[in-house]
Design an enzyme around this catalytic site. Structure first.
Site, PDB file in Angstrom:
ATOM      1  N   TRP A  60      46.242  72.359  28.147  1.00  0.00           N
ATOM      2  CA  TRP A  60      45.547  71.351  28.972  1.00  0.00           C
ATOM      3  C   TRP A  60      44.139  71.797  29.368  1.00  0.00           C
ATOM      4  CZ3 TRP A  60      49.610  69.317  33.109  1.00  0.00           C
ATOM      5  CH2 TRP A  60      50.548  68.509  32.443  1.00  0.00           C
ATOM      6  N   LYS A  61      43.830  73.061  29.133  1.00  0.00           N
ATOM      7  CA  LYS A  61      42.527  73.618  29.537  1.00  0.00           C
ATOM      8  C   LYS A  61      42.302  73.344  31.032  1.00  0.00           C
ATOM      9  CE  LYS A  61      41.145  73.312  24.764  1.00  0.00           C
ATOM     10  NZ  LYS A  61      40.122  73.124  23.755  1.00  0.00           N
ATOM     11  N   SER A  89      41.489  69.802  16.982  1.00  0.00           N
ATOM     12  CA  SER A  89      41.475  68.352  16.735  1.00  0.00           C
ATOM     13  C   SER A  89      42.773  67.827  16.117  1.00  0.00           C
ATOM     14  CB  SER A  89      40.259  67.966  15.879  1.00  0.00           C
ATOM     15  OG  SER A  89      39.066  68.293  16.568  1.00  0.00           O
ATOM     16  N   GLY A 130      37.875  70.517  19.735  1.00  0.00           N
ATOM     17  CA  GLY A 130      37.215  69.516  20.573  1.00  0.00           C
ATOM     18  C   GLY A 130      36.132  68.719  19.868  1.00  0.00           C
ATOM     19  N   GLU A 187      37.461  79.617  23.695  1.00  0.00           N
ATOM     20  CA  GLU A 187      36.617  79.279  24.855  1.00  0.00           C
ATOM     21  C   GLU A 187      36.470  80.488  25.775  1.00  0.00           C
ATOM     22  OE1 GLU A 187      38.808  75.751  25.848  1.00  0.00           O
ATOM     23  OE2 GLU A 187      37.957  74.798  24.064  1.00  0.00           O
TER      24      GLU A 187
HETATM   25  P1  13P Z   1      41.441  70.213  20.678  1.00  0.00           P
HETATM   26  O1  13P Z   1      42.830  69.830  20.239  1.00  0.00           O
HETATM   27  O2  13P Z   1      40.939  69.418  21.826  1.00  0.00           O
HETATM   28  O3  13P Z   1      40.500  70.266  19.516  1.00  0.00           O
HETATM   29  O4  13P Z   1      41.541  71.716  21.252  1.00  0.00           O
HETATM   30  C1  13P Z   1      42.223  72.670  20.511  1.00  0.00           C
HETATM   31  C2  13P Z   1      42.428  73.865  21.344  1.00  0.00           C
HETATM   32  O5  13P Z   1      41.484  74.509  21.748  1.00  0.00           O
HETATM   33  C3  13P Z   1      43.804  74.226  21.713  1.00  0.00           C
HETATM   34  O6  13P Z   1      43.859  75.482  22.278  1.00  0.00           O
END
Ligand code: 13P
Length: 254
Positions: free
Chosen positions: A10-11, A214, A174, A99
């Site tokens: 979920w970040k 993605s 992302g 990240e």
């Molecule tokens: P997205 O699915 O939003 O591209 O992010 C992938 C991710 O960083 C999962 O840890």
């Protein structure tokens, strides 16, 4: 046979109320899917961990953290240790997400300490590796991933099922531009080969390796059909309970 794994990252999204209402929507959508079929893990921000764990207690869905600190307690302002995470009901923890590597300057050395500390505390690390666009364009993708793996797993002992690896190319995170399933399969087979060389074939064959970047309900199926891809680490598409449940279902039905 390796178990399939679908993990949500979920970040830095959702508060406790939103986490609770997510669970209320998500669990009924799982229907008859259970822990025998596949492992489902949700990694919310620290602040939602306990709320989510309590809400998921009667389900097959597990909770994971997005980071940890390698010491168990002491004067480390702002940090969270493995015993604190297990106390909140965590079974898994994401380590070395790009990240954190790129925005927060997390080093390979610290990632290695985090992997060791989570294993020592019986928390399963989901170790993330992946190259940047520039590294891929310069034909360095394999070398970068190999080095990240070697450094993260330096003097690390693990057993079957105690470690999950996630291949997340930075350029696919992302952006809405996923790696092609063939390219993801290629790199994930390469990662498995590296594990076989550093450890042994049995352990490499028993280690789940996920793709991330993605992933959505409409492309999950193409990834999960690949021989070495055991599931996905999903970012933005995991924030919507219906979309995430469709991703889970497409893995179960594959
Ligand atoms: P997205 O699915 O939003 O591209 O992010 C992938 C991710 O960083 C999962 O840890």
């Amino acid at each position: 046979m390796r178990k399939k794994v679908i993990a949500a990252n979920w970040k830095m999204n959702k508060n406790r109320g939103e986490a609770e209402s997510y669970v209320n929507d998500f669990l009924p959508l799982l229907g008859d899917i259970n822990a025998v079929d596949l492992e489902i893990i949700i990694c919310p921000p620290f602040t939602c961990l306990n709320t989510l764990h309590v809400a998921l207690q009667k389900s097959c869905v597990k909770t994971g953290a997005q980071n940890l600190f390698w010491e168990t307690s002491g004067a480390f302002t702002g940090e969270i240790s493995v015993p604190m995470l297990t106390d909140c009901g965590c079974s898994h923890v994401i380590v070395g997400h790009s990240e954190r590597r790129h925005i927060l300057d997390e080093s390979d050395h610290n990632i290695n300490r985090k992997v060791k500390s989570s294993l020592a505390g019986a928390l399963i690390p989901i170790l993330c590796v992946g190259e940047t666009l520039q590294e891929r364009q310069n034909d360095l993708a394999r070398q970068v991933v190999k080095e990240q793996l070697e450094k993260a797993l330096f003097e690390v002992d693990f057993t079957a099922g105690n470690l999950i690896v996630a291949y997340e190319p930075v350029w696919a995170i992302g952006t809405g531009i996923n790696a092609s399933p063939d390219d993801a399969q290629d790199m994930i087979a390469f990662i498995r080969e590296q594990l076989a060389q550093s450890y042994n074939h049995e352990l490499a064959a028993a280690t789940p390796i996920l793709y991330g970047g993605s992933v959505k309900a409409s492309n999950m199926h193409d990834f999960i059909l690949k021989a070495d891809i055991d599931g996905a680490l999903v970012g933005s598409a995991s924030l919507d309970p219906r979309e995430f449940s469709e991703i889970v279902r497409s893995v179960k039905n594959a």
